[in-house]
Design a protein around this motif. Structure first.
Motif, PDB file in Angstrom:
ATOM      1  N   ASN A  31       1.522 127.512  -1.731  1.00  0.00           N
ATOM      2  CA  ASN A  31       0.111 127.417  -2.129  1.00  0.00           C
ATOM      3  C   ASN A  31      -0.763 127.545  -0.902  1.00  0.00           C
ATOM      4  O   ASN A  31      -0.294 127.368   0.229  1.00  0.00           O
ATOM      5  CB  ASN A  31      -0.157 126.055  -2.786  1.00  0.00           C
ATOM      6  N   VAL A  82      -2.549 130.391  -5.186  1.00  0.00           N
ATOM      7  CA  VAL A  82      -1.232 130.910  -4.811  1.00  0.00           C
ATOM      8  C   VAL A  82      -1.329 132.425  -4.642  1.00  0.00           C
ATOM      9  O   VAL A  82      -1.909 133.102  -5.514  1.00  0.00           O
ATOM     10  CB  VAL A  82      -0.164 130.577  -5.897  1.00  0.00           C
ATOM     11  N   GLN A 122      -1.295 131.291   3.441  1.00  0.00           N
ATOM     12  CA  GLN A 122      -0.503 130.405   2.578  1.00  0.00           C
ATOM     13  C   GLN A 122       0.691 129.828   3.348  1.00  0.00           C
ATOM     14  O   GLN A 122       0.953 128.621   3.300  1.00  0.00           O
ATOM     15  CB  GLN A 122      -0.033 131.204   1.362  1.00  0.00           C
TER      16      GLN A 122
END
Ligand code: FAD
Ligand code: N01
Length: 563
Positions: A441, A447, A501
């Motif tokens: 995430n 995401v 991420q």
């Protein structure tokens, strides 16, 4: 830019359901919101107020989420009610009257229903409606739903709504964990899970009852069930640390003093690591830095005050193993002083790091084991062998007979409710596959591979380590600002960058690794679910996180691709 033809145009139709007014989903909306707990409710209010068309899909028959489902005896919050409530509306926080320091489940549910009425939310919520799949179609999401009754999904025809954005307000603790045991279907009595409790309530009077599980739900329900049942057997796999709640009615003077300056009270709370208890700051010392007497006095003062802030007596409870041991020793002493039978006190005494699993807050939990109608089975010494028609056989082939068995066995936390939905992003990427090694995430909000999809209090954000309503509000406001930004910039998609991420996941691991949180098998780590990857999911430290989210937004949504 968000297509003008999709903006709020009265497409929702009010119909009457078992929960009063509720809305039917239009074919096309700007924002689809999954879940009508505190997160989904505020998300709806906020997006509608910002001029977006929005609709909520809720599996249950009413608003409130956690407080709709968890109706077990003794259920209440353990963050003080004056904090565990919305702060986005001064009128709301002034007009609502909490009756106790820690409100009961019925009172919190009444509050959620009041909010739904006050902000006219129900007209845009489809109750008894489960989102089964979310499929990215290049520019928008197809939201497939099916009818559900009492949380059980039916096989009614799927309906589809198209939404530019999806917000998952599905809850961190909403997917019940019901562990399977050998022959569990044979049991002829009633079974219950605390997180899916019958709305009509359960009267255990005169019954032989088992409670499996001694986390927060077990610890809250055990004293109340014990007061009703003929006999209660608590089946404990791991003893939990619990501190007294010292619950009490709220005095009008105290409430008035908070309400006179509610904004400042909220502001101070949000500056703490867990976004709660700003009036009782964490002690300035480590537990090893003071004398034995000073340490005992500081811990005793917090014990007498009651509640989660017990762990804040010293500033290194969750970073220094020796300090942690000293604090844990204090609690073990309390258990020995409270529970008359030394053998039962021994079984109830945890030997793990205190605070590693979420601290429990109780009313008379340890005292309940002094009752003659309560017994404790230590499943580490005598594990559950199998269920029978009459009850449960434990270790030494002893059959324990029950009329009812309560599963207080917790939740597939943080990712369970999200993974229950078949989410397909760009190139038919499945979120379940992307998360097979742990919940990748960015900021706990998004995401990579799943454009225009947001999570509220998702893994990678402080969420369950905080007063969750504060975290929820922060996320709702950040997401709404983001949507407004996209509209202003005439942008149609936003998606997390893969390297941002990866850096974020590393950051969360690094911060968690500096604490003692990773030293036990907690649900924070996914360790309560068989086969779930062990990754520490929440991020410790609310204020630094908020600052990071603000920085990201101010730097043109750094780490996201906006197109
Ligand atoms: P939830 O309240 O869990 O709501 C999520 C909703 O989404 C649910 O109604 C669910 O039915 C719905 N949903 C999920 N999947 C789907 C789907 N596929 N389709 C349609 N609908 C779906 N936190 C604190 O900070 N302080 C406390 O004192 C505290 N006490 C708690 C006590 C209990 C018993 C429990 C279980 C949790 C407690 N929590 C507490 C955590 C609590 O979950 C949060 O405070 C908060 O209520 C979460 O709100 P939410 O809207 O994010 O999620
Ligand atoms: O769930 P839990 P919970 N065989 O996972 C045991 C919030 N909450 O519903 O520790 C036997 O904590 C398990 O044993 P072990 C709060 O955030 C807040 O109680 O895995 N036992 C454990 O004892 C909380 O943390 C409040 O060894 C099994 C228990 O079941 C979160 O929700 C109230 C088992 C589960 O404990 C979850 O709490 C309630 C098995 N196969 C909830 N599987 C407040 O007070 C599991 N267990 C505000």
């Amino acid at each position: 830019m968000v297509d003008k033809s999709w903006s709020c145009d009265g497409l929702t139709v009010a119909v009457v359901g078992n929960n009063g007014r509720m809305g039917r989903a239009p074919d096309r909306i700007d924002v689809a919101i999954v879940g009508a707990g505190f997160a989904g409710m505020y998300m709806l209010h906020k997006t509608r107020s910002a001029g977006f068309s929005a609709h909520v899909f809720e599996r249950g028959g009413g608003v409130g989420g956690t407080w709709y489902w968890n109706r077990y005896p003794g259920a209440r919050c353990d963050v003080p009610s004056l904090e565990y409530s919305y702060q986005f509306s001064e009128e709301l926080q002034q007009e609502w009257e909490w009756s106790e320091k820690y409100a009961t489940q019925p009172e919190i549910l009444r509050y959620a229903e009041h909010v739904a009425d006050r902000f006219d939310l129900r007209r845009d919520i489809s109750f008894d409606t489960t989102v089964t799949s979310l499929t990215w179609q290049g520019e928008s999401w197809h939201v497939a739903t099916t009818a559900s009754t009492s949380g059980v999904d039916g096989d009614a025809a799927t309906t589809v709504t198209t939404a530019r954005f999806v917000v998952l307000a599905t809850g961190c603790l909403s997917a019940a964990n019901v562990p399977r045991f050998t022959d569990d279907r044979l049991f002829a009595g009633r079974t219950y899970h605390t997180g899916n409790w019958p709305h009509e309530g359960v009267d255990f009077t005169g019954q032989r009852v088992a409670v499996i599980g001694t986390g927060s739900s077990g610890i809250q329900s055990v004293p109340v069930i014990a007061s009703q049942a003929a006999h209660l057997t608590v089946l404990q796999r791991t003893p939990a640390y619990s501190v007294p709640a010292r619950n009490q009615p709220l005095s009008p003077d105290y409430v008035a003093s908070i309400k006179a300056n509610y904004g400042e009270f909220r502001r101070k709370n949000s500056l703490t690591r867990a976004a709660l208890g700003g009036d009782t700051p964490t002690g300035p010392h480590g537990a090893c830095e003071v004398s034995d007497d000073e340490r005992r006095a500081a811990l005793e003062a917090r014990w007498q005050k009651g509640g989660l802030l017990f762990l804040g007596a010293f500033n290194d409870a969750l970073t220094n193993p020796e300090s942690n041991r000293l604090i844990a020793d204090f609690v073990r002493d309390k258990i020995r002083q409270t529970v008359r039978d030394p053998e039962i006190a021994r079984r109830l005494s945890p030997d793990s790091v205190i605070g590693c699993k979420r601290l429990c807050v109780d009313t008379d939990y340890y005292e309940t084991f002094n009752r003659s109608n309560v017994s404790l089975i230590d499943l580490r010494e005598t594990p559950i062998e199998r269920f029978t028609r009459r009850g449960i056989i434990v270790g030494d082939a002893t059959e324990l007979e029950f009329d009812a068995i309560v599963f207080a066995t917790g939740f597939d936390a943080m990712t369970g409710a999200i993974s229950n939905i078949d989410i397909r992003g760009r190139d038919n990427l499945r979120l379940r596959d992307v998360w097979s090694e742990g919940p990748l995430n960015y900021l706990g909000l998004a995401v990579h591979g799943f454009p225009n999809l947001f999570m509220i209090t998702g893994p990678g954000s402080p969420s369950v380590l905080t007063n969750m309503i504060v975290s929820i509000q922060h996320h709702v406001e950040w997401i709404t600002d983001c949507l407004a930004h996209l509209r202003r910039e005439s942008s149609s998609t936003i998606e997390a960058d893969p390297s941002a991420q990866a850096e974020w996941v590393q950051h969360v691991n690094t911060i968690a690794g500096m604490t003692l949180y990773t030293s036990c098998s907690s649900w924070y780590l996914g360790a309560n679910m068989y086969g779930k990857p062990r990754v520490f999911m929440p991020l410790p430290g609310f204020p630094a996180y908020v600052q990071r989210c603000t920085d990201v937004a101010q730097h043109h949504y750094q780490g996201f691709h906006v197109r």
